[in-house]
Design a protein around this motif. Structure first.
Motif, PDB file in Angstrom:
ATOM      1  N   PHE A  73      28.119 -31.283  26.566  1.00  0.00           N
ATOM      2  CA  PHE A  73      26.518 -30.948  25.427  1.00  0.00           C
ATOM      3  C   PHE A  73      26.415 -29.568  23.605  1.00  0.00           C
ATOM      4  N   GLY A  75      25.351 -27.631  21.358  1.00  0.00           N
ATOM      5  CA  GLY A  75      23.643 -26.755  20.834  1.00  0.00           C
ATOM      6  C   GLY A  75      23.740 -26.468  18.990  1.00  0.00           C
ATOM      7  N   TYR A 139      15.879 -27.800  16.308  1.00  0.00           N
ATOM      8  CA  TYR A 139      16.570 -27.915  17.356  1.00  0.00           C
ATOM      9  C   TYR A 139      17.311 -29.548  17.597  1.00  0.00           C
ATOM     10  N   ARG A 141      19.713 -31.888  20.279  1.00  0.00           N
ATOM     11  CA  ARG A 141      21.136 -31.426  21.348  1.00  0.00           C
ATOM     12  C   ARG A 141      21.252 -32.679  21.525  1.00  0.00           C
ATOM     13  N   TYR A 171      13.967 -18.861  20.782  1.00  0.00           N
ATOM     14  CA  TYR A 171      14.222 -18.973  21.923  1.00  0.00           C
ATOM     15  C   TYR A 171      13.710 -17.686  22.427  1.00  0.00           C
ATOM     16  N   LYS A 196      31.660 -26.887  26.948  1.00  0.00           N
ATOM     17  CA  LYS A 196      30.387 -26.258  27.518  1.00  0.00           C
ATOM     18  C   LYS A 196      29.440 -27.596  27.974  1.00  0.00           C
ATOM     19  N   TYR A 201      25.702 -23.807  33.256  1.00  0.00           N
ATOM     20  CA  TYR A 201      24.650 -23.729  33.548  1.00  0.00           C
ATOM     21  C   TYR A 201      23.717 -24.062  34.591  1.00  0.00           C
ATOM     22  N   THR A 235      22.940 -17.652  27.712  1.00  0.00           N
ATOM     23  CA  THR A 235      22.384 -18.413  26.512  1.00  0.00           C
ATOM     24  C   THR A 235      23.218 -17.779  25.004  1.00  0.00           C
ATOM     25  N   GLY A 301      23.751 -17.268  19.198  1.00  0.00           N
ATOM     26  CA  GLY A 301      24.081 -18.017  19.584  1.00  0.00           C
ATOM     27  C   GLY A 301      23.087 -19.022  18.633  1.00  0.00           C
ATOM     28  N   THR A 302      23.149 -20.210  19.399  1.00  0.00           N
ATOM     29  CA  THR A 302      21.879 -21.029  18.320  1.00  0.00           C
ATOM     30  C   THR A 302      20.867 -21.593  18.523  1.00  0.00           C
ATOM     31  N   ALA A 303      20.758 -21.128  19.399  1.00  0.00           N
ATOM     32  CA  ALA A 303      18.845 -21.012  19.938  1.00  0.00           C
ATOM     33  C   ALA A 303      18.302 -19.403  19.810  1.00  0.00           C
ATOM     34  N   ALA A 304      19.783 -18.442  19.704  1.00  0.00           N
ATOM     35  CA  ALA A 304      19.291 -17.088  20.146  1.00  0.00           C
ATOM     36  C   ALA A 304      18.985 -16.477  18.879  1.00  0.00           C
TER      37      ALA A 304
HETATM   38  C1  COI Z   1      22.669 -23.652  22.425  1.00  0.00           C
HETATM   39  O1  COI Z   1      22.153 -21.926  21.584  1.00  0.00           O
HETATM   40  O2  COI Z   1      22.482 -24.579  21.501  1.00  0.00           O
HETATM   41  C2  COI Z   1      22.636 -23.107  23.426  1.00  0.00           C
HETATM   42  O3  COI Z   1      22.877 -24.174  23.920  1.00  0.00           O
HETATM   43  C3  COI Z   1      22.018 -22.297  24.573  1.00  0.00           C
HETATM   44  C4  COI Z   1      21.099 -22.891  25.069  1.00  0.00           C
HETATM   45  C5  COI Z   1      20.891 -21.460  26.513  1.00  0.00           C
HETATM   46  C6  COI Z   1      19.620 -23.158  24.214  1.00  0.00           C
END
Ligand code: COI
Length: 356
Positions: A73, A75, A139, A141, A171, A196, A201, A235, A301-304
């Motif tokens: 996947f 993100g 977001y 995915r 996140y 990824k 995970y 993450t 990170g993207t989410a973080a």
């Molecule tokens: C992202 O940061 O996009 C990820 O895929 C990490 C995941 C923990 C949400």
């Protein structure tokens, strides 16, 4: 159903669900936008993608991704710009990384005409779902998985690629506490740590659960061979500021090549920060902490996005970092990155891509 020049069939929802969403209070990853893109690979080629209402997929329990984990996947996020426009951040980097993960997991490449053009169409259609900058972001995915209905272990001959999206807030809602463990590893050289892939995970869930039971948010992974060198957090990638120098582990093949990580390194270099991309051991961090030189620690990170690390549990105690308002480097990086993504800063890199 209409067909666009890009050869993407579009079936729109009869009525949007957006009025059900409180954009000022969005939980991460639980609310999904109206549409999704779906494309199938069979007979050695990709079929024309389709955009249709977000919803269930009908799959048999024998499919290879469910049984053997041939699934990957991405993100990414879309942000709302100052004129209300939809902005993507480095989508081509995500597309390339997806295809590197695909190569490792023995899956065919996803063409730009599906990933990048499909993304443009999907975000254009669901752009009302992009929260305002102060509320969060959309977001995105992209998910890619094997669909052969076959119980033997072999690379699938059929695949499905989906992109779905969800409006999100942060996140992590506060600085994180990470626990170093030597009981588990995330990845070893030659493994799948830099892909990824979903299994990475899944493998982190038990160690993370054990860390949570001890009052931490996540594990901070060490290298598999010596249990010494810091890898990443699962993450997000990690950075330390020691005596004025920013240090982050190199892409050793065992950590995720984060696009946020790469962007921060570029920003730091271009603004004359001292930045070293090199192995950093947990003992070096501990020594710097003892000596009073450890100034900041953060994840990327993207989410973080840029997430402050409050403390690292190691050797039976917590290394506790300075309060967030005493962290000029990570504060600056967080602001720069958000401004670049949401169109309030100049973009000398060409990272921002407008949804037309
Ligand atoms: C992202 O940061 O996009 C990820 O895929 C990490 C995941 C923990 C949400």
């Amino acid at each position: 159903m209409k067909t666009l020049e890009r050869n993407i069939r579009i079936k729109q929802v009869a009525e949007s669900r957006i009025h059900e969403v409180d954009m000022n209070n969005i939980p991460f990853g639980r609310v999904f936008s109206d549409h999704m893109l779906i494309a199938h690979y069979r007979d050695g080629q990709w079929q024309a993608p389709e955009i249709r209402p977000y919803g269930k997929l009908e799959l048999e329990p024998s499919i290879s991704s469910l049984n053997y984990g041939q699934s990957i996947f991405e993100g990414m996020k879309a942000h709302r710009g100052p004129q209300g426009e939809a902005l993507l951040f480095r989508p081509e980097a995500n597309w390339k990384r997806l295809n590197r993960s695909a190569a490792r997991m023995c899956m065919p490449e996803v063409p730009a005409s599906i990933f990048l053009d499909g993304l443009q169409e999907l975000i254009r259609l669901d752009q009302a779902w992009i929260p305002a900058p102060e509320q969060g972001a959309l977001y995105i995915r992209p998910l890619y998985f094997a669909t052969d209905e076959f119980i033997g272990v072999k690379a699938s001959e059929t695949y499905t690629f989906v992109i779905f999206t969800c409006p999100v807030g942060p996140y992590y809602t506060r600085p994180v506490r990470l626990l170093v463990t030597k009981d588990y590893i995330r990845a070893a050289i030659g493994g799948t740590g830099s892909a990824k892939t979903c299994g990475n995970y899944a493998a982190s869930l038990l160690p993370d659960k054990l860390a949570k039971a001890r009052g931490y948010d996540n594990v901070l992974w060490l290298d598999a061979r010596e249990h010494r060198f810091i890898e990443e957090c699962g993450t997000m990638n990690v950075f330390f500021v020691i005596d004025g120098t920013v240090i982050t582990p190199p892409l050793s093949g065992t950590i995720l090549p984060g696009i946020t990580r790469d962007s921060l390194i570029r920003l730091l270099k271009d603004h004359d920060y001292k930045i070293e991309v090199r192995p950093i051991s947990i003992y070096e961090v501990e020594e710097a902490y003892e000596a009073g030189y450890l100034q900041e620690a953060f994840g990327a990170g993207t989410a973080a996005t840029v997430t402050h690390i409050e403390a690292i549990g190691f050797g039976g105690r917590d290394l506790v970092f300075p309060p967030v308002d005493q962290r000029p480097v990570s504060q600056w990086l967080g602001q720069q990155l958000e401004a670049l993504k949401s169109g309030t800063a100049k973009d000398p890199y060409g990272w921002r891509v407008k949804v037309e």
